[in-house]
Scaffold this motif. Structure first.
Motif, PDB file in Angstrom:
ATOM      1  N   VAL A 481       0.802  -1.228   0.000  1.00 37.40           N
ATOM      2  CA  VAL A 481       0.000   0.000   0.000  1.00 37.40           C
ATOM      3  C   VAL A 481       0.830   1.271   0.000  1.00 37.40           C
ATOM      4  CG1 VAL A 481      -1.949  -1.114   1.142  1.00 37.40           C
ATOM      5  CG2 VAL A 481      -0.175  -0.013   2.537  1.00 37.40           C
ATOM      6  N   GLY A 482       2.145   1.149  -0.077  1.00 39.94           N
ATOM      7  CA  GLY A 482       2.992   2.323   0.043  1.00 39.94           C
ATOM      8  C   GLY A 482       2.972   3.231  -1.176  1.00 39.94           C
ATOM      9  N   THR A 483       3.569   4.399  -1.007  1.00 36.76           N
ATOM     10  CA  THR A 483       3.752   5.313  -2.134  1.00 36.76           C
ATOM     11  C   THR A 483       4.801   4.723  -3.072  1.00 36.76           C
ATOM     12  OG1 THR A 483       5.476   6.549  -0.973  1.00 36.76           O
ATOM     13  CG2 THR A 483       3.186   7.311  -0.714  1.00 36.76           C
ATOM     14  N   MET A 484       4.858   5.265  -4.263  1.00 32.38           N
ATOM     15  CA  MET A 484       5.790   4.726  -5.263  1.00 32.38           C
ATOM     16  C   MET A 484       6.440   5.846  -6.044  1.00 32.38           C
ATOM     17  SD  MET A 484       5.002   2.031  -8.333  1.00 32.38           S
ATOM     18  CE  MET A 484       5.770   2.251  -9.943  1.00 32.38           C
ATOM     19  N   SER A 485       7.752   5.766  -6.166  1.00 32.49           N
ATOM     20  CA  SER A 485       8.516   6.682  -7.014  1.00 32.49           C
ATOM     21  C   SER A 485       9.408   5.854  -7.926  1.00 32.49           C
ATOM     22  CB  SER A 485       9.391   7.611  -6.161  1.00 32.49           C
ATOM     23  OG  SER A 485       8.618   8.364  -5.260  1.00 32.49           O
ATOM     24  N   ILE A 486       9.557   6.299  -9.145  1.00 33.67           N
ATOM     25  CA  ILE A 486      10.462   5.629 -10.079  1.00 33.67           C
ATOM     26  C   ILE A 486      11.742   6.456 -10.140  1.00 33.67           C
ATOM     27  CG2 ILE A 486      10.834   4.941 -12.478  1.00 33.67           C
ATOM     28  CD1 ILE A 486       7.901   4.289 -12.677  1.00 33.67           C
ATOM     29  N   LEU A 487      12.846   5.856  -9.698  1.00 35.56           N
ATOM     30  CA  LEU A 487      14.121   6.564  -9.602  1.00 35.56           C
ATOM     31  C   LEU A 487      14.937   6.454 -10.878  1.00 35.56           C
ATOM     32  CD1 LEU A 487      15.178   5.519  -5.977  1.00 35.56           C
ATOM     33  CD2 LEU A 487      13.670   7.385  -6.714  1.00 35.56           C
ATOM     34  N   LYS A 488      14.742   5.384 -11.614  1.00 35.03           N
ATOM     35  CA  LYS A 488      15.464   5.208 -12.878  1.00 35.03           C
ATOM     36  C   LYS A 488      14.657   4.323 -13.794  1.00 35.03           C
ATOM     37  CE  LYS A 488      19.876   3.691 -14.870  1.00 35.03           C
ATOM     38  NZ  LYS A 488      21.266   3.232 -14.600  1.00 35.03           N
ATOM     39  N   ALA A 489      14.638   4.655 -15.065  1.00 31.51           N
ATOM     40  CA  ALA A 489      13.938   3.841 -16.060  1.00 31.51           C
ATOM     41  C   ALA A 489      14.611   4.051 -17.405  1.00 31.51           C
ATOM     42  CB  ALA A 489      12.459   4.220 -16.131  1.00 31.51           C
ATOM     43  N   GLU A 490      15.653   3.300 -17.639  1.00 36.58           N
ATOM     44  CA  GLU A 490      16.358   3.416 -18.911  1.00 36.58           C
ATOM     45  C   GLU A 490      17.240   2.202 -19.151  1.00 36.58           C
ATOM     46  OE1 GLU A 490      19.057   6.689 -19.036  1.00 36.58           O
ATOM     47  OE2 GLU A 490      19.778   6.372 -16.995  1.00 36.58           O
ATOM     48  N   ASP A 491      17.416   1.897 -20.424  1.00 41.43           N
ATOM     49  CA  ASP A 491      18.355   0.862 -20.858  1.00 41.43           C
ATOM     50  C   ASP A 491      18.111  -0.458 -20.132  1.00 41.43           C
ATOM     51  OD1 ASP A 491      20.448  -0.182 -22.334  1.00 41.43           O
ATOM     52  OD2 ASP A 491      21.965   0.410 -20.860  1.00 41.43           O
ATOM     53  N   GLY A 492      16.835  -0.830 -19.944  1.00 40.51           N
ATOM     54  CA  GLY A 492      16.507  -2.119 -19.350  1.00 40.51           C
ATOM     55  C   GLY A 492      16.540  -2.165 -17.842  1.00 40.51           C
ATOM     56  N   ILE A 493      16.883  -1.078 -17.181  1.00 43.05           N
ATOM     57  CA  ILE A 493      16.941  -1.025 -15.724  1.00 43.05           C
ATOM     58  C   ILE A 493      15.806  -0.168 -15.185  1.00 43.05           C
ATOM     59  CG2 ILE A 493      18.282  -0.348 -13.695  1.00 43.05           C
ATOM     60  CD1 ILE A 493      19.365  -2.784 -15.157  1.00 43.05           C
ATOM     61  N   LEU A 494      15.050  -0.736 -14.261  1.00 45.44           N
ATOM     62  CA  LEU A 494      13.957  -0.018 -13.609  1.00 45.44           C
ATOM     63  C   LEU A 494      14.189  -0.061 -12.106  1.00 45.44           C
ATOM     64  CD1 LEU A 494      11.122   1.356 -13.876  1.00 45.44           C
ATOM     65  CD2 LEU A 494      10.135  -0.915 -13.572  1.00 45.44           C
ATOM     66  N   ILE A 495      14.262   1.126 -11.487  1.00 49.28           N
ATOM     67  CA  ILE A 495      14.442   1.224 -10.038  1.00 49.28           C
ATOM     68  C   ILE A 495      13.216   1.915  -9.455  1.00 49.28           C
ATOM     69  CG2 ILE A 495      15.873   2.025  -8.127  1.00 49.28           C
ATOM     70  CD1 ILE A 495      18.243   2.095  -9.995  1.00 49.28           C
ATOM     71  N   THR A 504      11.105   1.801   3.864  1.00 43.45           N
ATOM     72  CA  THR A 504      11.425   2.202   2.491  1.00 43.45           C
ATOM     73  C   THR A 504      12.128   1.039   1.804  1.00 43.45           C
ATOM     74  OG1 THR A 504      11.685   4.533   3.098  1.00 43.45           O
ATOM     75  CG2 THR A 504      12.677   3.821   1.022  1.00 43.45           C
ATOM     76  N   ILE A 505      11.609   0.634   0.654  1.00 38.39           N
ATOM     77  CA  ILE A 505      12.161  -0.501  -0.081  1.00 38.39           C
ATOM     78  C   ILE A 505      12.549  -0.048  -1.488  1.00 38.39           C
ATOM     79  CG2 ILE A 505      11.697  -2.783  -1.055  1.00 38.39           C
ATOM     80  CD1 ILE A 505       9.876  -3.352   1.257  1.00 38.39           C
ATOM     81  N   LEU A 506      13.766  -0.387  -1.871  1.00 39.78           N
ATOM     82  CA  LEU A 506      14.219  -0.183  -3.244  1.00 39.78           C
ATOM     83  C   LEU A 506      14.052  -1.486  -4.011  1.00 39.78           C
ATOM     84  CD1 LEU A 506      17.521   1.913  -3.114  1.00 39.78           C
ATOM     85  CD2 LEU A 506      15.258   2.653  -3.853  1.00 39.78           C
ATOM     86  N   CYS A 507      13.433  -1.398  -5.170  1.00 39.38           N
ATOM     87  CA  CYS A 507      13.222  -2.557  -6.040  1.00 39.38           C
ATOM     88  C   CYS A 507      13.973  -2.282  -7.341  1.00 39.38           C
ATOM     89  CB  CYS A 507      11.746  -2.766  -6.333  1.00 39.38           C
ATOM     90  SG  CYS A 507      10.653  -2.631  -4.884  1.00 39.38           S
ATOM     91  N   VAL A 508      14.953  -3.106  -7.641  1.00 40.07           N
ATOM     92  CA  VAL A 508      15.775  -2.903  -8.830  1.00 40.07           C
ATOM     93  C   VAL A 508      15.542  -4.080  -9.775  1.00 40.07           C
ATOM     94  CG1 VAL A 508      18.085  -2.439  -9.704  1.00 40.07           C
ATOM     95  CG2 VAL A 508      17.486  -1.760  -7.366  1.00 40.07           C
ATOM     96  N   PHE A 509      15.124  -3.785 -11.012  1.00 42.64           N
ATOM     97  CA  PHE A 509      14.788  -4.835 -11.975  1.00 42.64           C
ATOM     98  C   PHE A 509      15.666  -4.709 -13.212  1.00 42.64           C
ATOM     99  CE2 PHE A 509      10.942  -3.864  -9.566  1.00 42.64           C
ATOM    100  CZ  PHE A 509      10.591  -5.125  -9.107  1.00 42.64           C
TER     101      PHE A 509
END
Length: 555
Positions: A481-495, A504-509
């Protein structure tokens, strides 16, 4: 309502959580193809009740059952002829009571598919409406005179191909059908129609359901003036809500659906639901240009629907880091409090294991990554039966097709049967454990190795990956239910950064099929385990394998 259902409902009411839907995971059941107990080759309600323990083992919060109402089955239940009864092929109303009781006993909510934008043409309402121009229900459907040359009233098109108007020789008028000609559209401008469908909702709420999935929620109202839809420039056409070969994509559907009057009706429906404890609804928005805008409009403000889903992750286009960011940027710009319910598969689209997985070298790793990504997005989540097994799209021969949509546009578009084949429970059993009779659709041979019994006790299987990632999501409030911010979205990497309270959780894909190292300028990162991904964090850098992910807590 039987005693078991009543007792389970009372227990649910005492501990009612009015926000249970926020961040919930909903498992979609297509009843024809889930579990057959009668031996006729068609799944039934008793089969659903039988498999409730399996569904609960996945760690989901609710089930959504596609239509089981009485129907001529020309669109397999999405053409209802009696909203208040169960079609005999699925069982009885008491069988449905048993489903509710079993689900509630296992802590699952029950949502049913409410199809109220249209009915079957044999529904008593339409039979009366088409009988004359002055009967009591004459205005319950959308009727219009022909143009002077006898052609339809305007240029509106049906999603199933051709004009959205059908000539009726009794009234000597056209009626509107946004889908099959046997699915006439109700006229929601008529207050009696609104009252009638609200009564349908009340009937099932009284029966004990916990909410609704609302089919084609933006199709309820049409433009009173019946104005022509404008054409779409070629560069704006896409195949999100109709296959690319369908000329439906050539129009911008400004007048045939998504009308402003829809909002007030949704408020009426929400007010009805608010009379009951802890009821929620998720609406399906079919609009290729304004889907996210309508999602925001229909869920924002707290007085309409709790959730809606658009077709952004149901479309043919492979998701990229940039496209995910674009979806959330568009939604946030439309409304800060909109609540999405994401899905990457359902009973209408090619299964993602084929739709997207056919394009990669390691389909299993890729689908596991997408499951982790979807479970990390802000919103609720729908999972379609068989998605948790990694089922691919079945290749159905033309002479075995059941879907009128596929028959209409074959061979460029093969319809929806490929994602509707029966669940595979027992890879070595008769008809994969689905039925003792001949299944209504064939079971692909390559699905047998993916059956539940083949994966159930295998560490790292797709099935157990889903169980693990859903448990991981449930264990962390920030992911649910938390808020969401996208810190990076380029070249196949999504943070993605998710926050709730002190967490606070960082999700790196890594959406690419190559190993990647990602620098994180964030002190105090602590890796979180209890999932199947192998991303490592060392000295300010996340090291990711192909189609891998990393989750970490930050200060």
């Amino acid at each position: 309502m039987n005693d078991l259902t009543e007792n389970a409902t009372l227990l649910t009411d005492k501990a009612a959580d009015h926000d249970w839907w926020r961040g919930a995971v909903i498992y979609q059941i297509y009843p024809r193809s889930f579990q057959d107990t009668s031996g006729d080759g068609i799944g039934d309600l008793a089969g659903i009740a039988q498999r409730i323990p399996y569904i609960a083992s996945l760690g989901v919060d609710a089930i959504w059952i596609s239509p089981f109402f009485t129907s001529p089955m020309k669109d397999f239940g999405y053409d209802v002829s009696d909203y208040l009864s169960v079609d005999p092929m699925f069982g009885t109303v008491h069988d449905f009571d048993d489903v509710i009781a079993a689900a509630h006993a296992h802590g699952l909510k029950v949502m049913i598919d409410l199809v109220i934008s249209h009915t079957a043409d044999i529904h008593p309402w339409f039979v009366e409406s088409r009988s004359s121009k002055d009967n009591a229900k004459a205005d319950w459907y959308v009727w219009a005179d022909a143009k002077d040359d006898g052609s339809p009233p305007n240029n509106w098109l049906s999603i199933f191909g051709g004009t959205a108007w059908e000539w009726d020789s009794t009234r000597c008028q056209y009626y509107l059908h946004n889908f099959l000609t046997s699915q006439p559209d109700l006229n929601f401008h008529n207050e009696e129609v609104q009252a009638a469908v609200l009564d349908v909702a009340r009937f099932w709420l009284d029966r004990g359901v916990d909410g609704f999935r609302l089919d084609t929620i933006n199709f309820y109202f049409h433009d009173r003036q019946l104005r022509d839809n404008p054409s779409l420039p070629v560069e704006r056409r896409n195949a999100k809500t109709a296959p690319a070969v369908n000329p439906y994509n050539f129009q911008e559907h400004l007048y045939s659906k998504s009308q402003p009057e829809n909002v007030e009706f949704l408020r009426r429906l929400r007010a009805l639901m608010n009379e009951y404890p802890a009821i929620a609804a998720v609406g399906e928005i079919g609009d290729s240009q304004r889907g996210l805008e309508l999602m925001a409009e229909y869920t924002g403000g707290g007085d309409k629907m709790q959730m809606c889903y658009a077709f952004d992750f149901l479309a043919p286009e492979v998701p990229t880091a940039e496209s995910v960011e674009e979806v959330f940027t568009t939604l946030r710009q439309a409304s800060e409090d909109a609540w999405p319910c994401w899905a990457m598969s359902n009973h209408d689209v090619v299964r993602p294991a084929s739709r997207w997985g056919d394009h990669v070298r390691d389909r299993t790793a890729y689908m596991k990554l997408l499951a982790g990504l979807m479970a990390s997005l802000r919103g609720s989540l729908c999972i379609y039966q068989g998605e948790e097994l990694g089922l691919t799209e079945a290749d159905i021969a033309y002479d075995q097709l059941q879907d009128p949509y596929g028959i209409r546009f074959w061979p460029k578009f093969k319809g929806r049967d490929g994602c509707r084949t029966p669940m595979v429970w027992d890879g070595d059993g008769v008809n994969a454990g689905f039925s003792n009779g001949r299944p209504w659709l064939p079971i692909p041979g390559d699905h047998l190795g993916l059956a539940v019994d083949k994966q159930d006790h295998v560490q790292g299987s797709m099935l157990n990956h889903y169980r693990k990632i859903l448990a991981f999501r449930k264990a962390h409030e920030a992911l649910r239910v938390g808020t969401m911010s996208i810190l990076k979205a380029e070249d196949g990497i999504l943070i993605i950064e998710r926050k709730a309270g002190d967490e606070t959780i960082l999700c790196v894909f890594n959406l690419s099929d190559e190993r990647r190292d990602v620098a994180l300028d964030r002190p105090g990162i602590q890796a979180i385990s209890d999932h199947d991904f192998s991303g490592l964090y060392r000295d300010g850098t996340v090291h990711l394998g192909a189609f891998d992910a990393f989750f970490g807590k930050t200060d």
